[in-house]
Each structure stands twice: as C-alpha cells, then as structure tokens.
Design an enzyme around this catalytic site. Structure first.
Site, mmCIF file in Angstrom:
data_model
loop_
_atom_site.group_PDB
_atom_site.id
_atom_site.type_symbol
_atom_site.label_atom_id
_atom_site.label_comp_id
_atom_site.label_asym_id
_atom_site.label_seq_id
_atom_site.Cartn_x
_atom_site.Cartn_y
_atom_site.Cartn_z
ATOM 1 N N THR A 130 42.335 32.943 39.408
ATOM 2 C CA THR A 130 41.402 31.969 38.815
ATOM 3 C C THR A 130 42.061 30.989 37.847
ATOM 4 O O THR A 130 43.047 31.325 37.179
ATOM 5 C CB THR A 130 40.289 32.731 38.049
ATOM 6 O OG1 THR A 130 39.570 31.814 37.226
ATOM 7 C CG2 THR A 130 40.851 33.809 37.141
ATOM 8 N N GLU A 132 40.825 30.337 35.131
ATOM 9 C CA GLU A 132 40.652 30.917 33.784
ATOM 10 C C GLU A 132 41.985 31.442 33.237
ATOM 11 O O GLU A 132 42.132 31.629 32.038
ATOM 12 C CB GLU A 132 39.647 32.066 33.821
ATOM 13 C CG GLU A 132 38.196 31.630 33.757
ATOM 14 C CD GLU A 132 37.796 31.050 32.410
ATOM 15 O OE1 GLU A 132 37.982 31.725 31.401
ATOM 16 O OE2 GLU A 132 37.286 29.925 32.382
ATOM 17 N N TYR A 155 37.681 38.644 30.719
ATOM 18 C CA TYR A 155 37.762 38.344 32.158
ATOM 19 C C TYR A 155 39.134 37.744 32.500
ATOM 20 O O TYR A 155 39.807 38.187 33.435
ATOM 21 C CB TYR A 155 36.640 37.362 32.529
ATOM 22 C CG TYR A 155 36.779 36.764 33.916
ATOM 23 C CD1 TYR A 155 36.329 37.450 35.035
ATOM 24 C CD2 TYR A 155 37.350 35.498 34.103
ATOM 25 C CE1 TYR A 155 36.452 36.895 36.308
ATOM 26 C CE2 TYR A 155 37.472 34.944 35.361
ATOM 27 C CZ TYR A 155 37.019 35.646 36.470
ATOM 28 O OH TYR A 155 37.153 35.096 37.725
ATOM 29 N N LYS A 159 42.037 39.296 34.899
ATOM 30 C CA LYS A 159 42.538 38.558 36.067
ATOM 31 C C LYS A 159 44.045 38.306 35.959
ATOM 32 O O LYS A 159 44.731 38.175 36.967
ATOM 33 C CB LYS A 159 41.791 37.232 36.214
ATOM 34 C CG LYS A 159 40.395 37.367 36.816
ATOM 35 C CD LYS A 159 40.425 37.626 38.322
ATOM 36 C CE LYS A 159 39.035 37.604 38.932
ATOM 37 N NZ LYS A 159 39.002 37.969 40.353
HETATM 38 P P1 NAP Z 1 30.240 36.606 42.502
HETATM 39 O O1 NAP Z 1 29.235 35.743 43.201
HETATM 40 O O2 NAP Z 1 29.960 37.073 41.130
HETATM 41 O O3 NAP Z 1 30.486 37.880 43.447
HETATM 42 C C1 NAP Z 1 31.196 38.995 42.987
HETATM 43 C C2 NAP Z 1 31.166 40.062 44.066
HETATM 44 O O4 NAP Z 1 31.911 41.198 43.610
HETATM 45 C C3 NAP Z 1 29.757 40.575 44.402
HETATM 46 O O5 NAP Z 1 29.677 40.829 45.772
HETATM 47 C C4 NAP Z 1 29.694 41.894 43.630
HETATM 48 O O6 NAP Z 1 28.825 42.839 44.196
HETATM 49 C C5 NAP Z 1 31.134 42.356 43.830
HETATM 50 N N1 NAP Z 1 31.531 43.397 42.891
HETATM 51 C C6 NAP Z 1 31.596 43.331 41.547
HETATM 52 N N2 NAP Z 1 32.039 44.503 41.043
HETATM 53 C C7 NAP Z 1 32.248 45.327 42.086
HETATM 54 C C8 NAP Z 1 32.700 46.662 42.211
HETATM 55 N N3 NAP Z 1 33.028 47.395 41.143
HETATM 56 N N4 NAP Z 1 32.797 47.194 43.458
HETATM 57 C C9 NAP Z 1 32.471 46.469 44.538
HETATM 58 N N5 NAP Z 1 32.036 45.195 44.481
HETATM 59 C C10 NAP Z 1 31.918 44.636 43.272
HETATM 60 O O7 NAP Z 1 31.655 35.892 42.471
HETATM 61 P P2 NAP Z 1 32.211 34.649 43.343
HETATM 62 O O8 NAP Z 1 31.873 33.396 42.659
HETATM 63 O O9 NAP Z 1 31.840 34.856 44.765
HETATM 64 O O10 NAP Z 1 33.782 34.852 43.158
HETATM 65 C C11 NAP Z 1 34.539 35.669 44.048
HETATM 66 C C12 NAP Z 1 35.818 36.066 43.369
HETATM 67 O O11 NAP Z 1 36.569 34.907 43.042
HETATM 68 C C13 NAP Z 1 35.663 36.826 42.063
HETATM 69 O O12 NAP Z 1 36.728 37.736 41.965
HETATM 70 C C14 NAP Z 1 35.803 35.756 40.993
HETATM 71 O O13 NAP Z 1 36.230 36.330 39.781
HETATM 72 C C15 NAP Z 1 36.831 34.870 41.634
HETATM 73 N N6 NAP Z 1 36.800 33.455 41.263
HETATM 74 C C16 NAP Z 1 35.639 32.765 41.375
HETATM 75 C C17 NAP Z 1 35.637 31.410 41.080
HETATM 76 C C18 NAP Z 1 34.372 30.585 41.201
HETATM 77 O O14 NAP Z 1 34.353 29.486 40.631
HETATM 78 N N7 NAP Z 1 33.375 31.035 41.940
HETATM 79 C C19 NAP Z 1 36.819 30.772 40.677
HETATM 80 C C20 NAP Z 1 37.981 31.526 40.599
HETATM 81 C C21 NAP Z 1 37.967 32.867 40.913
HETATM 82 P P3 NAP Z 1 27.269 42.912 43.786
HETATM 83 O O15 NAP Z 1 26.597 41.887 44.642
HETATM 84 O O16 NAP Z 1 26.951 44.307 44.140
HETATM 85 O O17 NAP Z 1 27.170 42.605 42.326
HETATM 86 O O1 G4F Z 2 29.640 28.292 34.830
HETATM 87 P P1 G4F Z 2 30.424 29.061 33.848
HETATM 88 O O2 G4F Z 2 29.853 30.337 33.360
HETATM 89 O O3 G4F Z 2 31.852 29.286 34.519
HETATM 90 P P2 G4F Z 2 33.298 29.629 33.918
HETATM 91 O O4 G4F Z 2 33.200 30.284 32.606
HETATM 92 O O5 G4F Z 2 34.119 28.387 34.003
HETATM 93 O O6 G4F Z 2 33.820 30.711 34.975
HETATM 94 C C1 G4F Z 2 33.678 30.508 36.385
HETATM 95 O O7 G4F Z 2 34.811 29.817 36.863
HETATM 96 C C2 G4F Z 2 36.064 30.538 36.735
HETATM 97 C C3 G4F Z 2 37.157 29.631 37.312
HETATM 98 O O8 G4F Z 2 37.606 28.758 36.321
HETATM 99 C C4 G4F Z 2 35.953 31.832 37.516
HETATM 100 F F1 G4F Z 2 37.127 32.512 37.437
HETATM 101 C C5 G4F Z 2 34.818 32.676 36.962
HETATM 102 O O9 G4F Z 2 34.687 33.851 37.758
HETATM 103 C C6 G4F Z 2 33.519 31.882 37.050
HETATM 104 O O10 G4F Z 2 33.194 31.703 38.390
HETATM 105 O O11 G4F Z 2 30.743 28.162 32.575
HETATM 106 C C7 G4F Z 2 31.339 26.883 32.688
HETATM 107 C C8 G4F Z 2 31.335 26.211 31.318
HETATM 108 C C9 G4F Z 2 31.881 27.101 30.199
HETATM 109 O O12 G4F Z 2 32.707 26.330 29.379
HETATM 110 C C10 G4F Z 2 30.640 27.526 29.429
HETATM 111 O O13 G4F Z 2 30.857 27.802 28.050
HETATM 112 O O14 G4F Z 2 29.988 25.922 30.972
HETATM 113 C C11 G4F Z 2 29.788 26.291 29.619
HETATM 114 N N1 G4F Z 2 28.353 26.519 29.401
HETATM 115 C C12 G4F Z 2 27.566 25.791 28.579
HETATM 116 N N2 G4F Z 2 26.330 26.281 28.575
HETATM 117 C C13 G4F Z 2 27.627 27.488 29.941
HETATM 118 C C14 G4F Z 2 26.332 27.349 29.421
HETATM 119 N N3 G4F Z 2 27.938 28.464 30.821
HETATM 120 C C15 G4F Z 2 26.955 29.321 31.211
HETATM 121 N N4 G4F Z 2 27.243 30.279 32.122
HETATM 122 N N5 G4F Z 2 25.667 29.221 30.705
HETATM 123 C C16 G4F Z 2 25.320 28.258 29.800
HETATM 124 O O15 G4F Z 2 24.179 28.192 29.370
#
Ligand code: NAP
Ligand code: G4F
Length: 354
Positions: A130, A132, A155, A159
């Site tokens: 990520t 992050e 987190y 990671k």
């Molecule tokens: P998400 O929607 O939160 O999905 C997370 C998945 O992980 C869900 O299926 C959840 O299952 C499963 N999970 C969590 N803990 C588990 C455990 N202990 N055992 C088995 N399954 C578990 O996340 P996403 O946005 O699809 O992201 C996918 C991956 O990419 C994550 O690792 C995230 O950290 C990483 N990532 C995401 C972003 C982004 O912007 N989306 C960016 C960079 C990296 P449940 O449905 O049962 O909760």
């Molecule tokens: O949408 P966010 O919660 O995503 P964040 O923290 O960037 O993390 C996501 O992206 C990462 C990749 O860079 C992944 F690794 C991670 O798993 C996840 O998918 O927040 C985005 C920004 C932050 O700066 C947060 O402080 O939005 C700001 N924010 C402002 N108000 C808020 C809010 N975030 C959330 N969730 N809720 C608010 O009300």
C-alpha cells in the site's frame, strides 16, 4: 496447465473485482471467506448466483490468522497463483485495534507465505501492499518504488512487515512473490466507512431527504484515487512476468478530500462554497445557503498521512498496465451508483428534475 487462483479477502472490494477478472480469463478461482454471524457475500453474490459457482468458483471457510487453515487450503487446492488481499484494511480503525491489525494485516502474511513455501510448489504470490507505507514523506513526491517508507499508523506498520517479509521470501527461497504498492482505489463496492464512499453515500441520502449533512475529519488530506477494477488487472499482470518484482499502481493525480466532496456534489448540479477553517469549516449550498458539510474532530486520526501522489511509470513501462477511469469518471461512477440505489435515479436524472 490449468490456472488456479486462491484469493484471500474475496468478499472485499478488490477480491470481488479480482474474482470476476480471473474467471473471465478462464481461471478456476477459490476464495477464502471467514465465518460471520450474518451473511457477508454481497459483493460476490452475483458470482455465486451465476454459472461459475461450483464449476469454476469455490468458497472455503478459513481465517488468515489461522495458519493450519492456510496450510490445508494451499495443499488441497494446489493454486498456481495466490493473491493475498485479506487485511484489517481501515487505517483509522487500526488505531483502535492495533494488536489485531498487526496479526491480520502483518503476521498473517508470514503464515500464508510459509504455507505457500512448504506446500505451494512453484505457485506465484501477490501481496497487497500500500501507498500508506510512504506515510509521512510528503517532500518526496510523486512517490515511486524508490521512495523510502515511513508508515504513520498501526495499519501502515503492519503492512510494512508484510512488504518486507514478501521481499525476504522472494530473496531467501527464490519464490515468485510480488508486492503491489497500490495507491487508494475506490468503486461503488468500496466499504462505507472509507472517505470516498462515505461522501457519495451521504450525498445520495441528503438528496433523498434521509440525512441532514455530511460530517468529515481532515479535508486537507490529499489522495491519489483510482478505480479498483483497473487495479486488479495490474495485480494479475505482476504475476504474469518473467521475473517477480514490486510495482506502484496509481493515477499520477492527487486531490484533497475537499475536492472529492466538491466533485461529488457537482455531479448532482450542486455548487459548494466553503466558509470557516479547521473544525469550523462548513460546506454550503451556494444556491440555497444550506449547510451540507461540516467537520467533526471524531474523524481525525492520531497521526495522519497528509499527501499521497503516485508515480506508476514502472508498471506502465514493464507491465504495460494502464487505467481506464480517471478521477472525474470515478466520482461520477460512485455518485451515480449510490444515487440510483437510494433515490432511484442517476445524477443526470436528478439534475433534470431539480
Ligand atoms: P476490504 O474491502 O476491506 O476487504 C478486506 C478483505 O479482507 C475482506 O474480504 C475481509 O473479509 C478480509 N479479511 C480481513 N481480515 C481477515 C482475516 N483475518 N481472515 C480472512 N479474511 C480477512 O479491502 P480492499 O479495499 O478490497 O483491499 C484489499 C487489500 O488491498 C487489503 O489488504 C488492503 O489493505 C489493500 N490495499 C487496499 C487499497 C485500497 O485503496 N482499496 C490500497 C492499497 C492496499 P470480511 O468480508 O469477512 O471482513
Ligand atoms: O478513505 P480513507 O479512510 O483511506 P486511507 O486512510 O487513505 O486508506 C485507504 O487507502 C490506503 C492506500 O493508501 C489503503 F492501504 C487502506 O487499506 C485504505 O484502503 O481516508 C482517506 C483520507 C484520510 O486522510 C482521512 O483522514 O480521508 C481522510 N478523511 C477525512 N474525513 C476521512 C474522513 N476518512 C474516513 N475514512 N472518514 C472520514 O470521515
């Protein structure tokens, strides 16, 4: 050779798009799901209700914190590719559950890598890393594979462990293991407590008369937001190369949370003007004067990643990866989807009526 994929996190946003993508490529797809007290498969119900279910698509109960289950699945399924997407993926919530996040987002990666090393043969491995990881290094922008890491949350720290243990298994055991360093990617399937989806869902509810206003935390934070459907193709491309490596996927564009709010309201024909600063900032409907957005410090984090902006030149050059959806297209897609679900109309239809 048959292509067999094992996806952890298949019920999540990315897992659901990846499963669709791999099935369309002819893969047999196995998804790891964990037990919930209520059904938790809404993102993959359309696959479960389709012809792939039971023929090419299979679900298995396990938990990535439980290494015995991982060993069982890898030895029984014999996947050719493993995609490790499971994680406690919410940065803000990781401050509330730091130890669990270390287990589920950090140490679980080691457990899966061990299962693959011991029982996976020549299986290829993808790790969901990520942006992050870059955390608190705003002076280095845009951020690429060469940018140093400085995580700013439990987190991010978990990671970071997953990133390096993946590199270590590649170097120590000659495993085909890749890190995708993905910048934020969103979709109509995004979890409702991530900021983009929180915004589009709240606007849809406000326009339908079901919510008074949208309350946010830090609106100055900048993110590089892309579309999840584009990013899962990049994950797959990483595992199709001759050599394993680590790749940034991003859009090379960055926007504040405030700009996302403006764009999402703008999609529905509402212009927002801003008044005040910090906790006193308000987003006001320029036409009616109604307060639609305010700040609630409850959503601030103990430490914040202020600025993410990705450079995905390596992925574009080496993988031939490209994205189809830009920032404007992403906002339109998410806003349309939520408005349709909640108010039964698209943004264009809403604008025509109001
Ligand atoms: P998400 O929607 O939160 O999905 C997370 C998945 O992980 C869900 O299926 C959840 O299952 C499963 N999970 C969590 N803990 C588990 C455990 N202990 N055992 C088995 N399954 C578990 O996340 P996403 O946005 O699809 O992201 C996918 C991956 O990419 C994550 O690792 C995230 O950290 C990483 N990532 C995401 C972003 C982004 O912007 N989306 C960016 C960079 C990296 P449940 O449905 O049962 O909760
Ligand atoms: O949408 P966010 O919660 O995503 P964040 O923290 O960037 O993390 C996501 O992206 C990462 C990749 O860079 C992944 F690794 C991670 O798993 C996840 O998918 O927040 C985005 C920004 C932050 O700066 C947060 O402080 O939005 C700001 N924010 C402002 N108000 C808020 C809010 N975030 C959330 N969730 N809720 C608010 O009300």
């Amino acid at each position: 050779m048959n292509n067999i994929a094992l996806i952890t996190g298949v019920t999540g946003q990315d897992g659901s798009y990846l499963a669709e993508f791999l099935l369309a490529q002819g893969y047999e797809v196995h998804g790891l799901i964990r037990r919930h007290s209520t059904q938790n498969t809404e993102r993959i119900d359309h696959i479960l209700e389709g012809p792939y279910n039971g023929t090419k698509f299979f679900l298995h109960y396990a938990d990535t914190t439980d290494s015995s289950g991982l060993i069982r699945l890898v030895s029984e399924i014999k996947p050719t590719e493993v995609y490790n997407l499971a994680a406690q993926s919410h940065v803000g919530i990781s401050f509330e559950v730091p130890e669990y996040t270390a287990e589920a987002t950090g140490v679980s990666t080691l457990k899966l890598l061990e299962a693959v090393r011991m029982f996976g043969g020549s299986c290829r491995y993808y790790q969901a890393s990520t942006s992050e990881l870059f955390g608190g290094i705003p002076e280095t922008a845009p951020q690429s594979e060469k940018t140093p890491f400085y995580p700013k949350s439990p987190y991010g720290a978990a990671k970071l462990y997953s990133y390096w243990i993946t590199v270590n298994y590649r170097e120590s055991y000659n495993m085909f293991a890749c890190n995708g360093i993905l910048f934020n990617h969103e979709s109509p399937r995004r979890g409702e407590n991530f900021v983009t989806r929180k915004i589009t869902l709240a606007i849809a509810n406000i326009l339908a008369g079901k919510q008074e206003k949208l309350s946010l935390g830090n609106m100055n934070a900048k993110r590089d937001w892309g579309f999840a459907g584009d990013y899962v193709k990049g994950m797959w491309l990483m595992l199709q190369q001759d050599k394993p490596g680590d790749y940034v996927l991003a859009t090379n564009e960055t926007h504040t949370v405030r700009e996302f709010v403006e764009a999402a309201f703008g999609q529905c024909g509402i212009e927002i003007k801003w008044e005040g600063e910090g906790v006193n900032e308000k987003g006001i409907d320029a036409k009616t004067g109604r307060v639609l957005v305010d700040v609630n410090p409850q959503f601030y984090r103990p430490a914040e990643v202020e600025f993410l902006w990705g450079d995905c030149t390596k992925a574009e050059t080496e993988l031939g990866w490209k994205r189809d959806v830009d920032f404007k297209g992403l906002v339109a897609m998410m806003m349309d989807s939520d408005l349709k679900e909640i108010a039964g109309m698209t943004c264009e239809e809403y604008k025509a009526k109001n």
